[in-house]
Design a protein around this motif. Structure first.
Motif, PDB file in Angstrom:
ATOM      1  N   LEU A   1       0.810  -1.209   0.000  1.00 56.24           N
ATOM      2  CA  LEU A   1       0.000   0.000   0.000  1.00 56.24           C
ATOM      3  C   LEU A   1       0.851   1.270   0.000  1.00 56.24           C
ATOM      4  O   LEU A   1       0.464   2.277  -0.612  1.00 56.24           O
ATOM      5  N   ALA A   2       1.985   1.241   0.686  1.00 60.43           N
ATOM      6  CA  ALA A   2       2.760   2.450   0.948  1.00 60.43           C
ATOM      7  C   ALA A   2       3.045   3.292  -0.298  1.00 60.43           C
ATOM      8  O   ALA A   2       2.863   4.515  -0.270  1.00 60.43           O
ATOM      9  N   PRO A   3       3.499   2.723  -1.411  1.00 59.14           N
ATOM     10  CA  PRO A   3       3.857   3.570  -2.557  1.00 59.14           C
ATOM     11  C   PRO A   3       2.700   3.890  -3.495  1.00 59.14           C
ATOM     12  O   PRO A   3       2.905   4.603  -4.494  1.00 59.14           O
ATOM     13  N   LEU A   4       1.499   3.393  -3.224  1.00 64.42           N
ATOM     14  CA  LEU A   4       0.433   3.495  -4.214  1.00 64.42           C
ATOM     15  C   LEU A   4      -0.012   4.930  -4.461  1.00 64.42           C
ATOM     16  O   LEU A   4      -0.373   5.296  -5.587  1.00 64.42           O
ATOM     17  N   GLY A   5      -0.006   5.764  -3.427  1.00 71.16           N
ATOM     18  CA  GLY A   5      -0.442   7.145  -3.614  1.00 71.16           C
ATOM     19  C   GLY A   5       0.451   7.903  -4.572  1.00 71.16           C
ATOM     20  O   GLY A   5      -0.025   8.476  -5.569  1.00 71.16           O
ATOM     21  N   ALA A   6       1.741   7.893  -4.291  1.00 73.56           N
ATOM     22  CA  ALA A   6       2.686   8.605  -5.161  1.00 73.56           C
ATOM     23  C   ALA A   6       2.704   7.992  -6.548  1.00 73.56           C
ATOM     24  O   ALA A   6       2.715   8.708  -7.565  1.00 73.56           O
ATOM     25  N   ALA A   7       2.710   6.659  -6.624  1.00 75.97           N
ATOM     26  CA  ALA A   7       2.771   6.000  -7.921  1.00 75.97           C
ATOM     27  C   ALA A   7       1.552   6.342  -8.767  1.00 75.97           C
ATOM     28  O   ALA A   7       1.665   6.611  -9.976  1.00 75.97           O
ATOM     29  N   ALA A   8       0.386   6.351  -8.139  1.00 72.24           N
ATOM     30  CA  ALA A   8      -0.840   6.642  -8.888  1.00 72.24           C
ATOM     31  C   ALA A   8      -0.791   8.046  -9.477  1.00 72.24           C
ATOM     32  O   ALA A   8      -1.136   8.251 -10.653  1.00 72.24           O
ATOM     33  N   TYR A   9      -0.362   9.024  -8.690  1.00 73.16           N
ATOM     34  CA  TYR A   9      -0.352  10.397  -9.214  1.00 73.16           C
ATOM     35  C   TYR A   9       0.712  10.577 -10.291  1.00 73.16           C
ATOM     36  O   TYR A   9       0.449  11.188 -11.335  1.00 73.16           O
ATOM     37  N   VAL A  10       1.901  10.044 -10.054  1.00 72.26           N
ATOM     38  CA  VAL A  10       2.970  10.195 -11.044  1.00 72.26           C
ATOM     39  C   VAL A  10       2.589   9.520 -12.357  1.00 72.26           C
ATOM     40  O   VAL A  10       2.810  10.068 -13.448  1.00 72.26           O
ATOM     41  N   LEU A  11       1.993   8.338 -12.287  1.00 73.15           N
ATOM     42  CA  LEU A  11       1.574   7.649 -13.504  1.00 73.15           C
ATOM     43  C   LEU A  11       0.454   8.406 -14.212  1.00 73.15           C
ATOM     44  O   LEU A  11       0.418   8.480 -15.449  1.00 73.15           O
ATOM     45  N   TRP A  12      -0.463   8.995 -13.431  1.00 67.49           N
ATOM     46  CA  TRP A  12      -1.546   9.769 -14.024  1.00 67.49           C
ATOM     47  C   TRP A  12      -1.005  11.003 -14.753  1.00 67.49           C
ATOM     48  O   TRP A  12      -1.433  11.327 -15.860  1.00 67.49           O
ATOM     49  N   VAL A  13      -0.033  11.692 -14.119  1.00 68.68           N
ATOM     50  CA  VAL A  13       0.576  12.851 -14.765  1.00 68.68           C
ATOM     51  C   VAL A  13       1.295  12.425 -16.042  1.00 68.68           C
ATOM     52  O   VAL A  13       1.202  13.097 -17.085  1.00 68.68           O
ATOM     53  N   GLY A  14       2.006  11.305 -15.983  1.00 71.59           N
ATOM     54  CA  GLY A  14       2.690  10.824 -17.171  1.00 71.59           C
ATOM     55  C   GLY A  14       1.730  10.524 -18.306  1.00 71.59           C
ATOM     56  O   GLY A  14       2.000  10.857 -19.468  1.00 71.59           O
ATOM     57  N   ALA A  15       0.589   9.911 -17.973  1.00 70.66           N
ATOM     58  CA  ALA A  15      -0.404   9.611 -19.002  1.00 70.66           C
ATOM     59  C   ALA A  15      -1.035  10.884 -19.549  1.00 70.66           C
ATOM     60  O   ALA A  15      -1.274  11.015 -20.756  1.00 70.66           O
ATOM     61  N   ARG A  16      -1.276  11.844 -18.662  1.00 71.23           N
ATOM     62  CA  ARG A  16      -1.920  13.099 -19.094  1.00 71.23           C
ATOM     63  C   ARG A  16      -1.001  13.920 -19.987  1.00 71.23           C
ATOM     64  O   ARG A  16      -1.458  14.544 -20.950  1.00 71.23           O
ATOM     65  N   THR A  17       0.288  13.950 -19.660  1.00 69.56           N
ATOM     66  CA  THR A  17       1.228  14.763 -20.431  1.00 69.56           C
ATOM     67  C   THR A  17       1.821  14.026 -21.616  1.00 69.56           C
ATOM     68  O   THR A  17       2.462  14.636 -22.472  1.00 69.56           O
ATOM     69  N   GLY A  18       1.648  12.708 -21.663  1.00 69.54           N
ATOM     70  CA  GLY A  18       2.267  11.913 -22.712  1.00 69.54           C
ATOM     71  C   GLY A  18       3.732  11.670 -22.475  1.00 69.54           C
ATOM     72  O   GLY A  18       4.435  11.182 -23.365  1.00 69.54           O
ATOM     73  N   GLY A  19       4.187  11.969 -21.256  1.00 71.35           N
ATOM     74  CA  GLY A  19       5.607  11.817 -20.947  1.00 71.35           C
ATOM     75  C   GLY A  19       5.967  10.501 -20.304  1.00 71.35           C
ATOM     76  O   GLY A  19       7.131  10.275 -19.946  1.00 71.35           O
ATOM     77  N   GLY A  20       4.989   9.634 -20.107  1.00 70.05           N
ATOM     78  CA  GLY A  20       5.273   8.339 -19.493  1.00 70.05           C
ATOM     79  C   GLY A  20       5.775   8.485 -18.072  1.00 70.05           C
ATOM     80  O   GLY A  20       5.375   9.404 -17.337  1.00 70.05           O
TER      81      GLY A  20
END
Length: 373
Positions: free
Chosen positions: A217-236
């Protein structure tokens, strides 16, 4: 670790000291603003980062500013938990999102003080816990704890996650670490601390499904947001780093900070004094961390604090924010808190009171300056 009652009655002195120090800071700010013709409410809730958080709460993500030099300041740089809470408070109360941020910070500040007390009490006793909460409130940049910024919220989540890890409450630690990861990029420090605590407990023979789930559970918050930003910006996976790069932020091992200090030292007598003060401040932080090691703090605290300090001191970007970025590094305060706990009450209270007054004056001066904290 010994089991101790963490009810309100045990923590009440620490919360009272914290509240008194913060109220002093707000009172001095109000007097300073009255003399300067500025608004304490505006300084606390509607300037600098507070505006970015409030805009996210009101409109969501997608706002950006194009600077003349071509850099892009995108609100994707700001993690979402504080804006979500601002929206949650503003909806039923009718408060502006900035004012709602002040409410969130006030509650989170008390929660952070309680968490800091809990960790210090667990390791060094109740008296040290009271002074740890008091010294944290009386830091020179303590006024940030009363702003619509994310430091109080992050510190509350981090402190209680660390307490959960020290006590073997793995689900609590994992969930709070995930929350910290949704609050600030330095949430990675909380994740690392929980993992280190779990690894040490595993090696000592403590193994359970709760530990495994908490670690997942511990890394899920940061991972979810970083992955979402990557998908939104197209930067992976590097999308969030690109967003931070637009703000001039990055990790360069402290090279930019060293050049900044060096330029201060050779600029003018006033600049040389400022540069010398910065060097002294860095030396103090490193000395305190050395005391933490000598104090034999648990590995989880040392890892957490070490990462917070490293990210604050070794990142490029706006150098005036470095003291604020160190605010969550509360384990640095355990050695002085233990020292104060060993003094007579009157002497220790006088020292803490002097620190609180100095913090209040500096905070009022700082917020009435031209640059953001």
């Amino acid at each position: 670790m010994p089991v101790k009652d963490l009810g309100f009655r045990r923590a009440a002195p620490a919360l009272a000291v914290f509240a008194a120090v913060r109220l002093l800071g707000l009172a001095v700010l109000a007097l300073w603003c009255a003399a300067a013709g500025s608004s304490p409410h505006t300084l606390l809730s509607a300037r600098w980062d507070s505006l970015w958080y409030a805009r996210i709460a009101a409109e969501g993500y997608g706002y950006e500013v194009l600077l003349p030099d071509g850099d892009v300041h995108s609100n994707l740089a700001f993690f979402p938990l504080l804006p979500w809470l601002e929206r949650l408070v503003a909806a039923p109360t009718g408060l502006s999102h900035g004012s709602a941020g002040l409410v969130v910070s006030a509650v989170a500040g008390l929660a952070a003080a309680w968490g800091i007390f809990a960790v210090a009490d667990l390791l060094h006793g109740r008296r040290a816990g009271v002074f740890a909460a008091g010294v944290w409130a009386a830091l020179p940049v303590g006024i940030v704890q009363s702003m619509a910024y994310s430091e109080s919220l992050f510190t509350a989540l981090a402190a209680w996650a660390l307490y959960g890890a020290l006590r073997g409450r793995w689900l609590t630690a994992g969930l709070l670490a995930a929350g910290a990861g949704l609050t600030r990029p330095v949430g990675a420090a909380v994740v690392a601390a929980v993992w280190v605590a779990a690894a040490r407990a595993w090696r000592s023979g403590e193994r359970s499904w709760r530990m495994a789930v908490g670690a997942v559970l511990a890394p899920l918050g940061a991972a979810a947001y970083v992955l979402w930003v990557g998908a939104r910006t197209g930067g992976g996976l590097l999308g969030y780093l690109d967003v931070q790069g637009g703000w001039g932020n990055g990790f360069d091992g402290g090279w930019a900070f060293a050049r900044f200090v060096g330029a201060k030292l050779v600029s003018s007598p006033a600049g040389a004094a400022a540069g010398t003060g910065l060097i002294a401040g860095v030396a103090l932080v490193l000395w305190l961390y050395g005391l933490c090691v000598r104090q034999r703090q648990p590995a989880a605290l040392l890892v957490y604090c070490g990462i917070v300090v490293a990210l604050a001191l070794c990142a490029s970007g706006y150098f005036g924010s470095k003291p604020r970025l160190l605010l969550p590094a509360f384990p640095l305060l355990l050695p002085p808190a233990v020292a104060l706990a060993g003094w007579r009450t009157g002497r220790a209270a006088a020292v803490l009171g002097a620190l609180a007054l100095a913090s209040a004056v500096y905070g009022a001066f700082w917020l009435n300056g031209s640059g953001p904290p």
